[in-house]
Design a protein around this motif. Structure first.
Motif, PDB file in Angstrom:
ATOM      1  N   GLN A  66       1.580   1.477  -9.712  1.00 29.77           N
ATOM      2  CA  GLN A  66       0.401   2.510  -9.892  1.00 29.77           C
ATOM      3  C   GLN A  66       0.377   3.526  -8.610  1.00 29.77           C
ATOM      4  O   GLN A  66       0.361   4.546  -8.816  1.00 29.77           O
ATOM      5  N   LEU A  67       0.358   3.073  -7.503  1.00 31.90           N
ATOM      6  CA  LEU A  67       0.339   3.643  -6.201  1.00 31.90           C
ATOM      7  C   LEU A  67       1.813   3.946  -5.591  1.00 31.90           C
ATOM      8  O   LEU A  67       1.539   4.598  -4.591  1.00 31.90           O
ATOM      9  N   ASN A  68       2.597   3.549  -6.251  1.00 36.60           N
ATOM     10  CA  ASN A  68       3.827   3.728  -5.601  1.00 36.60           C
ATOM     11  C   ASN A  68       4.131   3.140  -4.311  1.00 36.60           C
ATOM     12  O   ASN A  68       4.475   4.172  -3.297  1.00 36.60           O
ATOM     13  N   ILE A  69       3.704   1.897  -3.754  1.00 33.08           N
ATOM     14  CA  ILE A  69       3.836   1.683  -2.577  1.00 33.08           C
ATOM     15  C   ILE A  69       4.895   0.361  -2.612  1.00 33.08           C
ATOM     16  O   ILE A  69       5.343  -0.461  -3.562  1.00 33.08           O
ATOM     17  N   PRO A  70       5.918   0.649  -1.755  1.00 27.64           N
ATOM     18  CA  PRO A  70       6.963  -0.487  -1.472  1.00 27.64           C
ATOM     19  C   PRO A  70       6.554  -1.720  -1.214  1.00 27.64           C
ATOM     20  O   PRO A  70       5.322  -2.046  -0.474  1.00 27.64           O
ATOM     21  N   VAL A  71       7.294  -2.716  -1.512  1.00 28.16           N
ATOM     22  CA  VAL A  71       6.825  -4.202  -1.415  1.00 28.16           C
ATOM     23  C   VAL A  71       6.828  -4.348   0.002  1.00 28.16           C
ATOM     24  O   VAL A  71       6.167  -5.405   0.640  1.00 28.16           O
ATOM     25  N   GLU A  72       7.619  -3.723   0.958  1.00 31.27           N
ATOM     26  CA  GLU A  72       7.567  -3.928   2.583  1.00 31.27           C
ATOM     27  C   GLU A  72       6.205  -3.561   3.098  1.00 31.27           C
ATOM     28  O   GLU A  72       5.849  -3.846   4.196  1.00 31.27           O
ATOM     29  N   ASN A  73       5.477  -2.529   2.431  1.00 31.85           N
ATOM     30  CA  ASN A  73       3.923  -2.308   2.665  1.00 31.85           C
ATOM     31  C   ASN A  73       2.959  -3.055   2.020  1.00 31.85           C
ATOM     32  O   ASN A  73       1.793  -2.585   1.901  1.00 31.85           O
ATOM     33  N   LEU A  74       3.317  -4.226   1.711  1.00 36.97           N
ATOM     34  CA  LEU A  74       2.278  -5.262   1.006  1.00 36.97           C
ATOM     35  C   LEU A  74       1.947  -6.249   1.831  1.00 36.97           C
ATOM     36  O   LEU A  74       2.755  -6.672   2.681  1.00 36.97           O
ATOM     37  N   ALA A 115       5.028  -9.487   3.271  1.00 35.01           N
ATOM     38  CA  ALA A 115       4.198 -10.031   4.293  1.00 35.01           C
ATOM     39  C   ALA A 115       2.885 -10.830   3.968  1.00 35.01           C
ATOM     40  O   ALA A 115       2.125 -10.248   2.924  1.00 35.01           O
ATOM     41  N   ARG A 116       2.675 -11.959   4.437  1.00 29.80           N
ATOM     42  CA  ARG A 116       1.272 -12.701   4.146  1.00 29.80           C
ATOM     43  C   ARG A 116       0.567 -12.963   5.496  1.00 29.80           C
ATOM     44  O   ARG A 116       1.265 -13.483   6.411  1.00 29.80           O
ATOM     45  N   LEU A 117      -0.564 -12.724   5.540  1.00 26.58           N
ATOM     46  CA  LEU A 117      -1.337 -13.233   6.620  1.00 26.58           C
ATOM     47  C   LEU A 117      -2.292 -14.519   6.023  1.00 26.58           C
ATOM     48  O   LEU A 117      -3.045 -14.253   5.271  1.00 26.58           O
ATOM     49  N   ARG A 118      -2.114 -15.588   6.728  1.00 30.40           N
ATOM     50  CA  ARG A 118      -2.820 -16.897   6.339  1.00 30.40           C
ATOM     51  C   ARG A 118      -3.758 -17.096   7.362  1.00 30.40           C
ATOM     52  O   ARG A 118      -3.541 -16.890   8.396  1.00 30.40           O
ATOM     53  N   PHE A 119      -4.992 -17.324   6.707  1.00 32.95           N
ATOM     54  CA  PHE A 119      -6.113 -17.505   7.494  1.00 32.95           C
ATOM     55  C   PHE A 119      -6.667 -18.912   7.417  1.00 32.95           C
ATOM     56  O   PHE A 119      -6.607 -19.345   6.302  1.00 32.95           O
ATOM     57  N   THR A 173      -0.356  -0.036  11.198  1.00 32.73           N
ATOM     58  CA  THR A 173      -0.126   1.212  12.197  1.00 32.73           C
ATOM     59  C   THR A 173       0.993   0.727  13.192  1.00 32.73           C
ATOM     60  O   THR A 173       1.544   1.598  13.753  1.00 32.73           O
ATOM     61  N   SER A 174       1.055  -0.524  13.735  1.00 33.79           N
ATOM     62  CA  SER A 174       2.224  -0.864  14.688  1.00 33.79           C
ATOM     63  C   SER A 174       3.406  -1.758  14.089  1.00 33.79           C
ATOM     64  O   SER A 174       4.520  -1.777  14.911  1.00 33.79           O
ATOM     65  N   GLY A 175       3.333  -2.153  12.827  1.00 33.14           N
ATOM     66  CA  GLY A 175       4.391  -2.545  12.176  1.00 33.14           C
ATOM     67  C   GLY A 175       4.228  -4.261  12.199  1.00 33.14           C
ATOM     68  O   GLY A 175       3.399  -4.943  12.985  1.00 33.14           O
ATOM     69  N   LEU A 176       4.952  -4.901  11.432  1.00 34.75           N
ATOM     70  CA  LEU A 176       5.130  -6.085  11.290  1.00 34.75           C
ATOM     71  C   LEU A 176       5.369  -7.128  12.489  1.00 34.75           C
ATOM     72  O   LEU A 176       4.693  -8.004  12.813  1.00 34.75           O
ATOM     73  N   GLN A 177       6.592  -6.872  13.195  1.00 34.95           N
ATOM     74  CA  GLN A 177       7.052  -7.429  14.177  1.00 34.95           C
ATOM     75  C   GLN A 177       5.922  -7.601  15.361  1.00 34.95           C
ATOM     76  O   GLN A 177       5.636  -8.446  16.131  1.00 34.95           O
ATOM     77  N   MET A 235       2.136   7.415   4.645  1.00 36.85           N
ATOM     78  CA  MET A 235       2.385   6.220   4.472  1.00 36.85           C
ATOM     79  C   MET A 235       1.494   5.578   3.856  1.00 36.85           C
ATOM     80  O   MET A 235       0.057   5.527   4.360  1.00 36.85           O
ATOM     81  N   LYS A 236       1.882   4.743   2.846  1.00 38.26           N
ATOM     82  CA  LYS A 236       0.762   3.999   2.190  1.00 38.26           C
ATOM     83  C   LYS A 236       0.972   2.482   2.150  1.00 38.26           C
ATOM     84  O   LYS A 236       2.059   2.094   2.252  1.00 38.26           O
ATOM     85  N   PHE A 237      -0.137   1.879   2.203  1.00 33.84           N
ATOM     86  CA  PHE A 237      -0.160   0.220   2.197  1.00 33.84           C
ATOM     87  C   PHE A 237      -1.004  -0.182   1.252  1.00 33.84           C
ATOM     88  O   PHE A 237      -2.084   0.226   1.110  1.00 33.84           O
ATOM     89  N   LEU A 238      -0.783  -1.434   0.655  1.00 32.53           N
ATOM     90  CA  LEU A 238      -1.542  -2.443  -0.168  1.00 32.53           C
ATOM     91  C   LEU A 238      -1.914  -3.604   0.387  1.00 32.53           C
ATOM     92  O   LEU A 238      -0.890  -4.373   0.921  1.00 32.53           O
ATOM     93  N   ILE A 239      -3.085  -3.528   0.748  1.00 32.98           N
ATOM     94  CA  ILE A 239      -3.779  -4.970   1.544  1.00 32.98           C
ATOM     95  C   ILE A 239      -4.285  -5.744   0.156  1.00 32.98           C
ATOM     96  O   ILE A 239      -5.476  -5.180  -0.038  1.00 32.98           O
ATOM     97  N   THR A 240      -3.832  -6.779   0.035  1.00 34.07           N
ATOM     98  CA  THR A 240      -4.660  -7.680  -0.878  1.00 34.07           C
ATOM     99  C   THR A 240      -5.389  -8.918  -0.382  1.00 34.07           C
ATOM    100  O   THR A 240      -4.929  -9.536   0.245  1.00 34.07           O
ATOM    101  N   GLY A 241      -6.612  -8.924  -0.612  1.00 36.61           N
ATOM    102  CA  GLY A 241      -7.293 -10.274  -0.034  1.00 36.61           C
ATOM    103  C   GLY A 241      -7.587 -11.203  -1.327  1.00 36.61           C
ATOM    104  O   GLY A 241      -8.054 -10.692  -2.328  1.00 36.61           O
TER     105      GLY A 241
END
Length: 186
Positions: A78-86, A127-131, A174-178, A1-7
């Motif tokens: 490019q990496l074929n990652i679904p938006v749910e894994n962003l 998903a967005r992680l606000r700091f 690793t554990s999911g959004l919820q 499973m692939k993820f894209l984490i954007t800072g």
């Protein structure tokens, strides 16, 4: 499973350690702790991390904050990652310093980086992680505040907050959004 984490952040030494670069800082801290190295590639600094059976792609767009959507869209395709894994990590002036808020979707809330990502992707369903960076600025001084450096007392506390944000992004993968929202939203 692939993820894209954007800072999200702005490139250049004049923006290092500024509040608006909280997204970059989270990824830099995580990379340093896990021996990852960023390389300059098309539209972003990138690193790949294999962790617990997941392939986690970290990007720091070089397009400047207001054009972050170009890099995000390009790497999703490019990496074929679904938006749910962003997961997009960004600063938030409406949260107290160091507070985290993970959401499955939402409006940009006045954040130009998120606004551009929404426009380019054609969705707010990621998903967005606000700091939290706080909002201790005088009327009309918002730009100076977000582009300003953290004061000394916040710099002393910053590593623990960056670590918690890094833990949240690992949990997302690793554990999911919820589960991550239940554990990390304060």
């Amino acid at each position: 499973m692939k993820f894209l984490i954007t800072g999200l952040g702005n490139i250049g030494p004049e923006y290092m350690l500024t509040r608006h670069n909280a997204g970059f800082m989270v990824l830099d801290r995580l990379a340093a702790q896990h021996g990852l190295t960023f390389s300059l590639n098309r539209l972003a600094y990138t690193a790949e991390w294999r962790y617990k059976g997941k392939v986690i792609h970290l990007i720091k767009p070089t397009t400047y904050m207001n054009l972050s959507g170009r890099a995000v869209s390009s790497y999703l395709k490019q990496l074929n990652i679904p938006v749910e894994n962003l997961l997009v990590i960004t600063d938030d002036k409406d949260l107290p310093f160091g507070k985290l808020r993970l959401k499955p979707k939402g409006s940009p809330g006045g954040h130009n980086g998120l606004r551009n990502i929404d426009e380019v992707l054609g969705t707010q369903e990621y998903a967005r992680l606000r700091f939290g960076i706080g909002n201790t600025f005088a009327k009309g001084r918002q730009v100076d505040f977000v582009l300003g450096r953290f004061p000394e007392e916040e710099m002393a506390e910053l590593p623990q907050h960056l670590d918690r944000a890094g833990d949240a992004l690992i949990s997302f993968c690793t554990s999911g959004l919820q589960h991550t929202m239940n554990f990390f939203n304060q």
